[in-house]
Scaffold this motif. Structure first.
Motif, PDB file in Angstrom:
ATOM      1  N   GLU A   1      -2.831   0.548  -3.728  1.00 32.17           N
ATOM      2  CA  GLU A   1      -4.258   0.775  -3.795  1.00 32.17           C
ATOM      3  C   GLU A   1      -4.921  -0.218  -4.764  1.00 32.17           C
ATOM      4  N   LYS A   2      -4.280  -0.456  -5.918  1.00 36.47           N
ATOM      5  CA  LYS A   2      -4.823  -1.390  -6.908  1.00 36.47           C
ATOM      6  C   LYS A   2      -4.738  -2.835  -6.425  1.00 36.47           C
ATOM      7  N   ALA A   3      -3.676  -3.162  -5.693  1.00 40.03           N
ATOM      8  CA  ALA A   3      -3.465  -4.543  -5.252  1.00 40.03           C
ATOM      9  C   ALA A   3      -4.268  -4.895  -4.006  1.00 40.03           C
TER      10      ALA A   3
ATOM     11  N   THR B   1      -0.354   4.191  -5.427  1.00 41.94           N
ATOM     12  CA  THR B   1      -1.331   3.703  -6.403  1.00 41.94           C
ATOM     13  C   THR B   1      -1.226   2.197  -6.635  1.00 41.94           C
ATOM     14  N   LYS B   2       0.000   1.647  -6.658  1.00 40.78           N
ATOM     15  CA  LYS B   2       0.142   0.199  -6.854  1.00 40.78           C
ATOM     16  C   LYS B   2      -0.486  -0.563  -5.692  1.00 40.78           C
TER      17      LYS B   2
ATOM     18  N   ASP C   1       4.331   6.829  -3.698  1.00 43.92           N
ATOM     19  CA  ASP C   1       3.243   6.558  -4.635  1.00 43.92           C
ATOM     20  C   ASP C   1       2.502   5.304  -4.170  1.00 43.92           C
TER      21      ASP C   1
ATOM     22  N   PRO D   1      -7.500  -4.842  -2.930  1.00 45.13           N
ATOM     23  CA  PRO D   1      -8.672  -5.732  -2.964  1.00 45.13           C
ATOM     24  C   PRO D   1      -8.273  -7.207  -3.131  1.00 45.13           C
ATOM     25  N   ASN D   2      -7.298  -7.491  -3.998  1.00 41.53           N
ATOM     26  CA  ASN D   2      -6.851  -8.876  -4.189  1.00 41.53           C
ATOM     27  C   ASN D   2      -6.153  -9.413  -2.945  1.00 41.53           C
TER      28      ASN D   2
END
Length: 133
Positions: free
Chosen positions: A111-113, A108-109, A106, A115-116
């Protein structure tokens, strides 16, 4: 029999005959009593998990010479260094096990992290540059 006039050079493309298959590679027989090892890592740019799926004793295989030991008549050879039109093994796909493993992860985590993480890395590089200058 007189002295042989077979002269091998590194990067030559030569044909050998499979004489032995091991888990780690394939041994090939060449002209003038030379023997070579095609290591498993030199077959394809992708992971090869079972050599026996691709080679049989007696197969003729074109390879490129990586290294020559004339004193022992031993060659280190490669398939993945061949031009792609000469390498029938360059289409080997990663094993299904590896693909299904990646598919099950997975992301998704991450993917979200991402940019930061990128912003932080750029900020850190900028601070390093400023402290040097």
């Amino acid at each position: 029999m007189g002295k042989s006039n077979v002269i091998f050079k590194e990067k030559d493309i030569i044909e050998g005959i499979v004489i032995s298959i091991k888990k780690y590679g394939v041994f090939l027989s060449f002209d003038d009593n030379y023997v070579g090892l095609l290591h498993i890592s030199e077959i394809s740019h992708n992971y090869v998990n079972n050599i026996e799926k691709y080679f049989s004793i007696g197969d003729k295989v074109k390879v490129m010479i990586k290294k020559i030991d004339t004193s022992t008549k031993f060659l280190e050879v490669s398939l993945k260094l061949l031009p792609s039109d000469l390498n029938p093994y360059n289409k080997i796909l990663p094993s299904k096990k590896v693909l299904s493993y990646i598919k099950d992860i997975d992301f998704t985590k991450l993917e979200k992290a991402l940019p930061n993480l990128i912003k932080e890395e750029l900020k850190r590089e900028k601070e390093e540059d400023e402290s040097k200058g």
